[in-house]
Write an enzyme that holds these catalytic residues in place. Structure first.
Site, PDB file in Angstrom:
ATOM      1  N   GLU A   1      46.254  36.610  46.570  1.00 33.58           N
ATOM      2  CA  GLU A   1      46.058  35.679  45.458  1.00 33.58           C
ATOM      3  C   GLU A   1      47.122  34.587  45.516  1.00 33.58           C
ATOM      4  OE1 GLU A   1      43.743  37.538  42.012  1.00 33.58           O
ATOM      5  OE2 GLU A   1      45.842  37.962  41.670  1.00 33.58           O
TER       6      GLU A   1
ATOM      7  N   HIS B   1      50.519  41.843  40.375  1.00 36.32           N
ATOM      8  CA  HIS B   1      49.898  40.555  40.053  1.00 36.32           C
ATOM      9  C   HIS B   1      50.999  39.515  39.839  1.00 36.32           C
ATOM     10  CE1 HIS B   1      47.724  37.437  37.919  1.00 36.32           C
ATOM     11  NE2 HIS B   1      46.629  37.951  38.439  1.00 36.32           N
TER      12      HIS B   1
ATOM     13  N   GLU C   1      51.415  37.293  37.744  1.00 37.85           N
ATOM     14  CA  GLU C   1      51.890  37.171  36.345  1.00 37.85           C
ATOM     15  C   GLU C   1      52.901  38.268  36.034  1.00 37.85           C
ATOM     16  OE1 GLU C   1      48.005  36.978  34.529  1.00 37.85           O
ATOM     17  OE2 GLU C   1      47.704  35.063  35.542  1.00 37.85           O
TER      18      GLU C   1
ATOM     19  N   ASN D   1      39.570  41.088  36.366  1.00 39.02           N
ATOM     20  CA  ASN D   1      40.854  41.274  35.690  1.00 39.02           C
ATOM     21  C   ASN D   1      40.770  40.506  34.372  1.00 39.02           C
ATOM     22  OD1 ASN D   1      43.484  41.275  34.813  1.00 39.02           O
ATOM     23  ND2 ASN D   1      44.299  40.056  36.522  1.00 39.02           N
ATOM     24  N   TRP D   2      40.586  41.257  33.295  1.00 37.05           N
ATOM     25  CA  TRP D   2      40.377  40.596  31.995  1.00 37.05           C
ATOM     26  C   TRP D   2      41.676  40.040  31.424  1.00 37.05           C
ATOM     27  CZ3 TRP D   2      36.529  44.053  28.670  1.00 37.05           C
ATOM     28  CH2 TRP D   2      35.318  44.192  29.375  1.00 37.05           C
ATOM     29  N   LYS D   3      42.810  40.423  32.009  1.00 33.95           N
ATOM     30  CA  LYS D   3      44.121  40.012  31.486  1.00 33.95           C
ATOM     31  C   LYS D   3      44.200  40.355  29.991  1.00 33.95           C
ATOM     32  CE  LYS D   3      44.410  36.727  35.213  1.00 33.95           C
ATOM     33  NZ  LYS D   3      44.892  35.453  35.727  1.00 33.95           N
TER      34      LYS D   3
ATOM     35  N   GLY E   1      43.881  30.664  37.978  1.00 32.42           N
ATOM     36  CA  GLY E   1      43.650  30.016  36.692  1.00 32.42           C
ATOM     37  C   GLY E   1      43.734  28.495  36.751  1.00 32.42           C
TER      38      GLY E   1
ATOM     39  N   SER F   1      40.702  31.608  41.103  1.00 30.51           N
ATOM     40  CA  SER F   1      39.606  30.710  40.724  1.00 30.51           C
ATOM     41  C   SER F   1      38.285  31.002  41.446  1.00 30.51           C
ATOM     42  CB  SER F   1      40.024  29.243  40.912  1.00 30.51           C
ATOM     43  OG  SER F   1      41.128  28.941  40.081  1.00 30.51           O
TER      44      SER F   1
HETATM   45  P1  PGA Z   1      41.432  33.433  38.047  1.00 31.13           P
HETATM   46  O1  PGA Z   1      42.459  34.662  38.077  1.00 31.13           O
HETATM   47  O2  PGA Z   1      40.155  33.929  38.651  1.00 31.13           O
HETATM   48  O3  PGA Z   1      41.299  33.069  36.589  1.00 31.13           O
HETATM   49  O4  PGA Z   1      42.055  32.341  38.864  1.00 31.13           O
HETATM   50  C1  PGA Z   1      42.544  35.516  39.178  1.00 31.13           C
HETATM   51  C2  PGA Z   1      43.586  36.557  38.943  1.00 31.13           C
HETATM   52  O5  PGA Z   1      44.603  36.276  38.291  1.00 31.13           O
HETATM   53  O6  PGA Z   1      43.452  37.713  39.403  1.00 31.13           O
END
Ligand code: PGA
Length: 251
Positions: A167, A95, A97, A8-10, A173, A213
């Site tokens: 998640e 997600h 976010e 997931n490149w966001k 993150g 992470s």
């Molecule tokens: P991360 O993000 O690996 O940077 O913790 C995972 C995600 O948000 O899918």
């Protein structure tokens, strides 16, 4: 089923660095393809570009969100059909976010899931608790609820389009991963909810990814945990070497 390792490149990369990253992943994909299936979800404006950069490499292309309507006056949005039209095969929905920063609630997410499946996309549906919810010992109940509501409009035959990603919000993150034991326990909770809603066969056949992470140095331990069927990777997916190393760590 091989583990699915999805990046997931966001909201990262630009056209040049995104194409370079995709090309580097494409170049290494064949070497890990016996161990894992790869997927990447780049930012929306670059999907077509990245599709070309991937060429015929065995890497699934997906988006990070979609709108629930087919078309219409929804300034700034993209429909599931549009994503399919430009070659995406999956979409990440729910997600944390999106849930937190863009206030996407369960009902909306459920509509998005139905729209995406209806358009022929596979869906990675994210669930997970915050630290406060875990501290209050509400994590199991919450994740059961998110799984139940998010998938509630589907029937057993469309469930094959669904992948769940567990998640924990406190691990995204932050550099802090769930332990394999914590992740394994929550995957079992999700699977038991799937079994309750759709029966044991669906529960057994649905892939459940872990995200939060995941890095090259913790991937092996997580991926060998029973019930963990792959990883949704944020930060470490922005480097082709680390992303491919995560896939290579699959048992
Ligand atoms: P991360 O993000 O690996 O940077 O913790 C995972 C995600 O948000 O899918």
């Amino acid at each position: 089923m091989k583990p699915w390792i999805v990046g997931n490149w966001k909201m990262n990369t630009d056209s040049a660095s995104g194409a370079a990253l995709a090309s580097a992943i494409a170049a290494g994909a064949a070497a890990v393809s016996t161990r894992a299936q790869l997927g990447i979800a780049p930012p929306l404006p670059y999907l077509s570009l990245i599709r070309s950069a991937l060429g015929s490499a065995p890497v699934d292309l997906g988006a990070q969100n979609c709108h629930e309507a087919k078309s219409g006056a929804f300034t700034g949005e993209a429909s599931a059909g549009m994503l399919r039209d430009i070659g995406a095969t999956f979409v990440i929905l729910g997600h944390s976010e999106r849930r937190q920063l863009f206030h996407e609630g369960e009902a909306r997410l459920r509509s998005k899931v139905l729209a995406a499946v209806g358009a022929g996309l596979k869906v990675i549906f994210c669930v997970g608790e915050t630290l406060a919810e875990r501290d209050e010992n509400r994590h199991e109940e919450l994740v059961r609820y998110q799984t139940h509501i998010g998938l509630s409009g589907l029937n057993a035959s469309t469930l094959s389009s669904m992948t769940i990603a567990y998640e924990p919000v406190w691990a995204i993150g932050t550099g802090r991963t769930a332990t394999p034991q914590q992740a394994g326990e929550m995957h079992a909770v999700i699977r038991s909810q799937l079994s309750k809603s759709f029966g044991p066969n669906v529960a057994q056949q649905t892939r459940i990814l872990y995200g939060g992470s995941v890095k090259a140095d913790n991937a092996a331990e997580l991926l060998k945990t029973p019930g963990i069927d792959g990883a949704l990777v944020g930060g470490a997916s922005l480097d082709a070497g680390s992303f491919l190393a995560i896939a290579a760590a699959a048992p």
